[in-house]
Design a protein around this motif. Structure first.
Motif, PDB file in Angstrom:
ATOM      1  N   LYS A   1       0.833  -1.202   0.000  1.00 20.17           N
ATOM      2  CA  LYS A   1       0.000   0.000   0.000  1.00 20.17           C
ATOM      3  C   LYS A   1       0.870   1.255   0.000  1.00 20.17           C
ATOM      4  O   LYS A   1       0.624   2.202  -0.748  1.00 20.17           O
ATOM      5  CB  LYS A   1      -0.937  -0.003   1.206  1.00 20.17           C
ATOM      6  CG  LYS A   1      -2.038  -1.049   1.128  1.00 20.17           C
ATOM      7  CD  LYS A   1      -2.967  -0.952   2.328  1.00 20.17           C
ATOM      8  CE  LYS A   1      -4.094  -1.975   2.234  1.00 20.17           C
ATOM      9  NZ  LYS A   1      -4.989  -1.919   3.424  1.00 20.17           N
ATOM     10  N   THR A   2       1.899   1.253   0.837  1.00 21.54           N
ATOM     11  CA  THR A   2       2.788   2.417   0.916  1.00 21.54           C
ATOM     12  C   THR A   2       3.984   2.293  -0.020  1.00 21.54           C
ATOM     13  O   THR A   2       4.726   3.264  -0.210  1.00 21.54           O
ATOM     14  CB  THR A   2       3.298   2.610   2.342  1.00 21.54           C
ATOM     15  OG1 THR A   2       4.075   1.459   2.731  1.00 21.54           O
ATOM     16  CG2 THR A   2       2.133   2.774   3.316  1.00 21.54           C
TER      17      THR A   2
ATOM     18  N   THR B   1       6.749   0.649   0.443  1.00 21.49           N
ATOM     19  CA  THR B   1       7.985   0.842   1.189  1.00 21.49           C
ATOM     20  C   THR B   1       8.349  -0.438   1.944  1.00 21.49           C
ATOM     21  O   THR B   1       7.485  -1.274   2.254  1.00 21.49           O
ATOM     22  CB  THR B   1       7.851   1.986   2.215  1.00 21.49           C
ATOM     23  OG1 THR B   1       6.766   1.690   3.112  1.00 21.49           O
ATOM     24  CG2 THR B   1       7.602   3.310   1.528  1.00 21.49           C
TER      25      THR B   1
END
Length: 295
Positions: free
Chosen positions: A160-161, A163
């Motif tokens: 989602k991010t 990262t």
């Protein structure tokens, strides 16, 4: 598969049409095998060290990641005609699919996962600190677990991010290439080559919960939840079968002799079949070994 020379990399099975797609890296081809008829039905040539393959039945497309020129090539799943070629830079390798978001992930380069949609448009990147080998996506969560043998760890990515949110050690075992996931029991399976060892981690904490000696020079491992078994194929010439007695207890059940150099495999839970790719050895042509999985 007479005429197929050199190393064979990863495979993908299409259960709807009983086709096995075989990345013949050293031959610069993808071999299409009819598993019902036990015969090769097509060869896609003109590739550049194909490593990862993915077939999506819903859109009838075959995706092939090429190590030498760093491309992801998209083919029609019936005619095998090239529809698109996407340059990722270098060393395009393993390919995975997120069915919920309809996104394709490709490990490539010195450290990245490329994100593409089904029509082959690149929509993003996730940066890593070493080249990604096998990686697995959660189905009921947003994490991706990525083997990074170059930096001797497993990266935990939030898709989602986009990262890296954590990294885990394999605890003194290195060259972590194959990976499988038991998501309901929160267990991650890593096969290392130095020494040849299966390492089991808790995906909630990253803690190591078990280790089992296994086949050497492994490049694929699969977990069959229906039988609670793991299958690791290795270039040392065998498939190691490991029983899961509980999420924290494992033991080697048997070893099946294959052929030296037969590093890669694909488990089809739908047909209860394990396919093992055997490269050409002396007078023995390249072949696919087919094993029934005992229920």
């Amino acid at each position: 598969m007479p005429g197929v020379q050199g190393r064979i990399d990863h495979m993908f099975f299409d259960p709807g049409r009983s086709r096995l797609f075989v990345a013949a890296l050293g031959n610069n081809t993808v071999e299409v095998v009819d598993t019902n008829g036990a015969k090769r039905i097509h060869t896609i040539s003109g590739l550049h060290q194909p490593q990862g393959v993915l077939y999506l039945a819903d859109v009838n497309r075959l995706y092939v990641a090429n190590g030498e020129d760093g491309t992801l090539k998209m083919f029609d799943g019936t005619s095998y005609q090239l529809r698109k070629s996407v340059s990722l830079g270098s060393n395009a390798d393993n390919v995975r699919f997120d069915p919920e978001q309809k996104e394709i992930y490709v490990g490539y380069g010195a450290g990245a996962l490329a994100i593409l949609n089904e029509d082959g448009t690149k929509i993003g990147d996730i940066k890593l600190d070493a080249h990604p080998e096998s990686f697995q996506l959660e189905k009921n969560g947003s994490r991706i677990f990525v083997n990074l043998p170059g930096s001797r760890k497993i990266a935990v990515v939030d898709r989602k991010t986009k990262t890296v949110v954590s990294s885990w050690s394999t605890g003194g075992a290195f060259l972590n290439y194959p990976m499988a996931l038991d998501e309901p029991d929160h267990r991650l399976f890593i096969v290392c080559r130095l020494p040849a060892r299966l390492v089991v981690l808790n995906t909630e904490t990253g803690a190591k919960v078990a280790k089992v000696n296994t086949v050497g020079d492994s490049d694929d491992v699969f977990y069959d939840r229906s039988t609670k078994r793991l299958y690791a194929s290795g270039g040392a010439g065998s498939v190691a079968v490991v029983e899961q007695q509980s999420p924290d207890r494992y033991s080697e059940a048997t070893t099946v002799t294959t052929r030296k150099g037969a590093r890669t495999s694909f488990l089809s839970p739908e047909s209860h079949t394990l396919f093992v790719a055997a490269r050409q050895q002396d007078s023995e042509p390249a072949a696919i070994y087919v094993y029934g999985v005992r229920q």
